[in-house]
Motif scaffolding. Structure first.
Motif, PDB file in Angstrom:
ATOM      1  N   ARG A  70       0.836  -1.200   0.000  1.00  7.81           N
ATOM      2  CA  ARG A  70       0.000   0.000   0.000  1.00  7.81           C
ATOM      3  C   ARG A  70       0.870   1.249   0.000  1.00  7.81           C
ATOM      4  O   ARG A  70       0.579   2.218  -0.715  1.00  7.81           O
ATOM      5  N   LYS A  71       1.939   1.242   0.810  1.00  6.08           N
ATOM      6  CA  LYS A  71       2.871   2.384   0.821  1.00  6.08           C
ATOM      7  C   LYS A  71       3.563   2.523  -0.540  1.00  6.08           C
ATOM      8  O   LYS A  71       3.732   3.628  -1.053  1.00  6.08           O
ATOM      9  N   ARG A  72       3.951   1.393  -1.124  1.00  2.30           N
ATOM     10  CA  ARG A  72       4.616   1.405  -2.428  1.00  2.30           C
ATOM     11  C   ARG A  72       3.681   1.949  -3.501  1.00  2.30           C
ATOM     12  O   ARG A  72       4.071   2.786  -4.312  1.00  2.30           O
ATOM     13  N   ASP A  73       2.442   1.497  -3.494  1.00  6.83           N
ATOM     14  CA  ASP A  73       1.462   1.959  -4.470  1.00  6.83           C
ATOM     15  C   ASP A  73       1.215   3.461  -4.324  1.00  6.83           C
ATOM     16  O   ASP A  73       1.139   4.189  -5.324  1.00  6.83           O
ATOM     17  N   ALA A  74       1.114   3.936  -3.084  1.00 12.49           N
ATOM     18  CA  ALA A  74       0.921   5.363  -2.848  1.00 12.49           C
ATOM     19  C   ALA A  74       2.119   6.169  -3.333  1.00 12.49           C
ATOM     20  O   ALA A  74       1.963   7.244  -3.928  1.00 12.49           O
ATOM     21  N   ALA A  75       3.326   5.665  -3.108  1.00  9.94           N
ATOM     22  CA  ALA A  75       4.535   6.365  -3.556  1.00  9.94           C
ATOM     23  C   ALA A  75       4.604   6.421  -5.079  1.00  9.94           C
ATOM     24  O   ALA A  75       4.989   7.441  -5.654  1.00  9.94           O
ATOM     25  N   ILE A  76       4.210   5.339  -5.743  1.00 10.60           N
ATOM     26  CA  ILE A  76       4.202   5.328  -7.211  1.00 10.60           C
ATOM     27  C   ILE A  76       3.206   6.348  -7.733  1.00 10.60           C
ATOM     28  O   ILE A  76       3.492   7.092  -8.687  1.00 10.60           O
ATOM     29  N   LYS A  77       2.027   6.417  -7.112  1.00 17.50           N
ATOM     30  CA  LYS A  77       1.010   7.389  -7.543  1.00 17.50           C
ATOM     31  C   LYS A  77       1.458   8.814  -7.280  1.00 17.50           C
ATOM     32  O   LYS A  77       1.232   9.704  -8.105  1.00 17.50           O
ATOM     33  N   ARG A  78       2.127   9.058  -6.135  1.00 21.87           N
ATOM     34  CA  ARG A  78       2.646  10.397  -5.853  1.00 21.87           C
ATOM     35  C   ARG A  78       3.698  10.801  -6.866  1.00 21.87           C
ATOM     36  O   ARG A  78       3.719  11.933  -7.342  1.00 21.87           O
ATOM     37  N   ALA A  79       4.590   9.871  -7.210  1.00 16.06           N
ATOM     38  CA  ALA A  79       5.639  10.171  -8.184  1.00 16.06           C
ATOM     39  C   ALA A  79       5.040  10.454  -9.559  1.00 16.06           C
ATOM     40  O   ALA A  79       5.492  11.357 -10.270  1.00 16.06           O
ATOM     41  N   ALA A  80       4.018   9.701  -9.929  1.00 19.45           N
ATOM     42  CA  ALA A  80       3.367   9.930 -11.218  1.00 19.45           C
ATOM     43  C   ALA A  80       2.668  11.283 -11.229  1.00 19.45           C
ATOM     44  O   ALA A  80       2.728  12.013 -12.225  1.00 19.45           O
ATOM     45  N   GLY A  83       5.268  13.961 -11.508  1.00 20.09           N
ATOM     46  CA  GLY A  83       5.774  14.016 -12.875  1.00 20.09           C
ATOM     47  C   GLY A  83       4.803  14.699 -13.808  1.00 20.09           C
ATOM     48  O   GLY A  83       5.190  15.471 -14.682  1.00 20.09           O
ATOM     49  N   ASP A  84       3.508  14.448 -13.633  1.00 21.29           N
ATOM     50  CA  ASP A  84       2.488  15.109 -14.453  1.00 21.29           C
ATOM     51  C   ASP A  84       2.454  16.606 -14.169  1.00 21.29           C
ATOM     52  O   ASP A  84       2.296  17.416 -15.088  1.00 21.29           O
ATOM     53  N   ALA A  85       2.592  16.997 -12.898  1.00 19.46           N
ATOM     54  CA  ALA A  85       2.588  18.406 -12.540  1.00 19.46           C
ATOM     55  C   ALA A  85       3.802  19.109 -13.122  1.00 19.46           C
ATOM     56  O   ALA A  85       3.716  20.244 -13.591  1.00 19.46           O
ATOM     57  N   THR A  86       4.944  18.445 -13.134  1.00 20.29           N
ATOM     58  CA  THR A  86       6.167  19.020 -13.684  1.00 20.29           C
ATOM     59  C   THR A  86       6.027  19.220 -15.195  1.00 20.29           C
ATOM     60  O   THR A  86       6.422  20.245 -15.746  1.00 20.29           O
TER      61      THR A  86
END
Length: 90
Positions: A70-80, A83-86
């Motif tokens: 769950r932490k890994r999935d949340a981190a992947i979504k935050r990174a994505a 990246g979209d915001a950038t």
């Protein structure tokens, strides 16, 4: 001994419903534990009590696994999302 070198690139890792898979596996381990507990005496008489404790250990490790994925999935979504915001700012 000669060093082995791959002739092609490794495939991309498979992504799927990881949280659901780990949760399902944890539930299976816990159900197996609950099914075996009433027969603990039989397992102990046949030197197979480790089966019961293996199921309990699988349940406990599964809970750690659920927390981790769950932490890994949340981190992947935050990174994505970052990246979209950038990309949208540029």
């Amino acid at each position: 001994m000669a060093k082995w070198t791959p002739k092609h690139e490794a495939p991309e890792p498979l992504e799927g419903p990881v949280v659901a898979t780990i949760t399902g596996g944890t539930i299976v381990w816990f159900v197996l534990f609950l099914v075996q507990v009433p027969f603990y005496g039989w397992f102990a008489d046949h030197d197979l009590a480790w089966w019961v404790w293996t199921c309990l250990a699988g349940s406990g490790l599964g809970l750690i696994g659920i927390w981790y994925v769950r932490k890994r999935d949340a981190a992947i979504k935050r990174a994505a999302a970052a990246g979209d915001a950038t990309r949208s700012d540029a």
